[in-house]
Design a protein around this motif. Structure first.
Motif, short mmCIF file in Angstrom:
data_model
loop_
_atom_site.label_atom_id
_atom_site.label_comp_id
_atom_site.label_asym_id
_atom_site.label_seq_id
_atom_site.Cartn_x
_atom_site.Cartn_y
_atom_site.Cartn_z
N GLY A 180 1.47 5.50 -1.32
CA GLY A 180 2.06 6.56 -0.53
C GLY A 180 3.56 6.33 -0.38
N VAL A 181 4.28 7.41 -0.08
CA VAL A 181 5.73 7.34 0.09
C VAL A 181 6.08 7.89 1.47
CG1 VAL A 181 7.98 8.09 -0.76
CG2 VAL A 181 6.15 7.55 -2.39
N ILE A 182 6.56 7.01 2.32
CA ILE A 182 6.94 7.38 3.69
C ILE A 182 8.46 7.37 3.75
CG2 ILE A 182 6.80 6.69 6.12
CD1 ILE A 182 4.09 5.30 5.25
N VAL A 183 9.07 8.50 4.13
CA VAL A 183 10.53 8.60 4.07
C VAL A 183 11.14 8.76 5.45
CG1 VAL A 183 10.43 9.54 1.73
CG2 VAL A 183 10.61 11.10 3.67
N ARG A 184 12.40 8.32 5.53
CA ARG A 184 13.16 8.37 6.78
C ARG A 184 14.58 8.83 6.45
NH1 ARG A 184 12.84 1.88 6.44
NH2 ARG A 184 14.33 1.68 4.73
N GLU A 185 15.35 9.08 7.50
CA GLU A 185 16.78 9.43 7.39
C GLU A 185 17.03 10.73 6.65
OE1 GLU A 185 18.36 7.79 9.34
OE2 GLU A 185 17.43 5.82 9.47
N GLN A 186 16.18 11.74 6.87
CA GLN A 186 16.42 13.02 6.21
C GLN A 186 17.72 13.67 6.67
OE1 GLN A 186 14.06 12.38 8.39
NE2 GLN A 186 13.64 14.09 9.75
N TYR A 187 18.20 13.27 7.85
CA TYR A 187 19.48 13.80 8.35
C TYR A 187 20.62 12.80 8.19
CZ TYR A 187 16.24 17.04 10.70
OH TYR A 187 15.24 17.95 10.98
N MET A 188 20.37 11.74 7.44
CA MET A 188 21.42 10.76 7.10
C MET A 188 22.02 10.11 8.35
SD MET A 188 23.31 13.21 4.32
CE MET A 188 22.32 14.47 3.49
N ASP A 221 0.81 -1.22 0.00
CA ASP A 221 0.00 0.00 0.00
C ASP A 221 0.84 1.27 0.00
OD1 ASP A 221 -2.78 -1.23 0.46
OD2 ASP A 221 -1.56 -2.18 1.99
N VAL A 222 2.03 1.22 0.61
CA VAL A 222 2.94 2.35 0.67
C VAL A 222 4.36 1.81 0.56
CG1 VAL A 222 1.40 3.74 2.14
CG2 VAL A 222 3.16 2.31 3.21
N ILE A 223 5.31 2.70 0.28
CA ILE A 223 6.71 2.32 0.39
C ILE A 223 7.32 3.11 1.54
CG2 ILE A 223 6.89 1.80 -2.07
CD1 ILE A 223 8.67 4.33 -2.33
N TYR A 224 8.31 2.50 2.17
CA TYR A 224 9.05 3.11 3.28
C TYR A 224 10.51 3.11 2.85
CZ TYR A 224 10.35 3.94 8.22
OH TYR A 224 10.82 4.47 9.39
N ILE A 225 11.14 4.30 2.81
CA ILE A 225 12.42 4.38 2.13
C ILE A 225 13.32 5.47 2.72
CG2 ILE A 225 11.53 6.01 0.38
CD1 ILE A 225 13.20 4.38 -1.71
N ASN A 226 14.63 5.19 2.73
CA ASN A 226 15.61 6.23 3.06
C ASN A 226 15.61 7.24 1.92
OD1 ASN A 226 16.28 4.57 5.18
ND2 ASN A 226 18.40 4.26 4.60
N PHE A 227 15.54 8.52 2.26
CA PHE A 227 15.48 9.52 1.19
C PHE A 227 15.98 10.86 1.73
CE2 PHE A 227 12.95 12.27 -1.84
CZ PHE A 227 13.64 11.89 -2.98
N ASN A 228 17.04 11.35 1.12
CA ASN A 228 17.61 12.65 1.46
C ASN A 228 18.48 13.11 0.29
OD1 ASN A 228 20.42 11.54 1.92
ND2 ASN A 228 19.31 10.44 3.53
N PHE A 229 19.05 14.29 0.37
CA PHE A 229 19.73 14.81 -0.83
C PHE A 229 21.10 14.19 -1.08
CE2 PHE A 229 20.74 18.12 2.37
CZ PHE A 229 22.12 18.26 2.22
N ALA A 230 21.51 13.23 -0.24
CA ALA A 230 22.71 12.44 -0.53
C ALA A 230 22.35 11.00 -0.85
CB ALA A 230 23.68 12.49 0.64
N ASP A 231 21.20 10.56 -0.41
CA ASP A 231 20.71 9.20 -0.67
C ASP A 231 19.42 9.36 -1.46
OD1 ASP A 231 20.16 6.53 -0.66
OD2 ASP A 231 20.03 6.30 1.52
N CYS A 232 19.58 9.67 -2.74
CA CYS A 232 18.45 10.15 -3.54
C CYS A 232 18.17 9.29 -4.77
CB CYS A 232 18.72 11.60 -3.98
SG CYS A 232 20.33 11.82 -4.80
#
Length: 317
Positions: free
Chosen positions: A221-229, A194-205
């Motif tokens: 839906g897209v649920i993201v984590r690790e915005q601060y790496m 139903d959704v994806i859960y993913i590391n996502f930030n401007f270095a892991d893009c």
């Protein structure tokens, strides 16, 4: 609070969500950085989770309108169930969690996740631990190795998802992996999640290339984590001579939010003040000149270049 609709579940979730991590004085997460083996052992509960500081944070989350929560290991699961009963829920909330010891590289070939009886028993155990009627979002994170080892693995996962939903144990399911693009696309294209859960930030893009579009095409839906790496962002800032960590943190979150596919960010903190500050970002997601300059400056650092290269290799193989 701003809310976004998840198409497949048909619900609205808060654009900022709260992670279940509690933190040590050195700012590393509790459990994993105390005894990793115990942290991924079903039934092991570290003492002290869900104490007064955590309850204060949850109360603030309710005041701010946060309705989506992510918890990982059993100490976090037990704590949120207990805390929600102690505090009472002023509105409906959604909890995302995972089967303990089944995910990522914790189980060889992720074999336990493909066994319906084992997965069902684990779902029932978690429901009891969290004192809930069912699991709202079940995070089934497997590695590419599982697909290579068992040609029928994806079919088994699809069957297990359908059965868990049919038996009322799970409402919705998250696609997740640390194996990169190919595995995410396999999960997405199965149409079982139903959704994806993913590391996502401007270095892991790496997800920018194909994964976010695929999720959108499948109404996920897209649920993201690790915005601060995992804190690496602030080490890059130190190399760049940037000492305004608060503005940099805002810039990192805005970078995520400026991708229209992103539904919510899982935000981790120990304090109500930090949570309120993060929610405040939602009032205006446009970058300031200073924030854009900070991101570009970070990209010139050696630490950023090393991190970016590493994450590109991990994501694309």
């Amino acid at each position: 609070m701003k809310y976004v609709k998840l198409e497949k579940p048909g619900i609205e979730i808060s654009k900022l969500s709260l992670g279940g991590h509690e933190y040590l004085p050195n700012k590393l997460s509790r459990g994993f950085n105390e005894d990793f083996a115990k942290a991924i052992t079903p039934g092991y509960i570290f003492p002290g989770f869900g104490g007064e500081q955590r309850k204060k944070l949850l109360s603030k989350a309710f005041d701010l309108g946060v309705n989506y929560f992510d918890v990982t290991h059993d100490s976090e699961k037990e704590a949120i169930g207990r805390n929600l009963r102690e505090l009472g829920c002023p509105y409906e909330v959604y909890i995302q969690t995972r089967p303990e010891g089944f995910c990522y590289t914790y189980d060889e070939h992720n074999a336990k996740m493909a066994d319906y009886n084992l997965l069902k028993a684990e779902a029932q155990r978690i429901i009891k631990l969290m004192q809930r009627d069912c699991i709202d979002f079940f995070n089934l994170a497997f590695m590419h190795d599982a697909l290579e080892h068992d040609p029928e693995y994806m079919d088994k996962i699809v069957y297990n998802i359908n059965m868990l939903k049919k038996e009322g144990l799970v409402r919705w399911v998250c696609a997740d992996t640390f194996a990169g693009e190919e595995t995410y696309l396999t999960q997405i294209n199965s149409d079982a999640f139903d959704v994806i859960y993913i590391n996502f930030n401007f270095a892991d893009c790496g997800a920018e290339k194909n994964v976010l579009k695929a999720a959108k095409d499948h109404n996920m839906g897209v649920i993201v984590r690790e915005q601060y790496m995992k804190g690496a962002l602030f080490k890059m800032a130190a190399e760049a001579g940037i000492d305004d960590k608060n503005t940099l943190a805002h810039a990192a979150m805005k970078w995520c939010y400026n991708h229209e596919e992103v539904s919510t960010i899982i935000f981790g903190t120990n304090t109500a003040e930090h949570l309120a500050d993060a929610v405040g970002i939602l009032d205006s997601l446009s970058f300031t000149d200073k924030e854009l300059e900070m991101i570009e400056t970070i990209k010139t650092t050696n630490l950023y270049k090393e991190y970016f290269e590493k994450k590109q290799k991990e994501f694309f193989g």
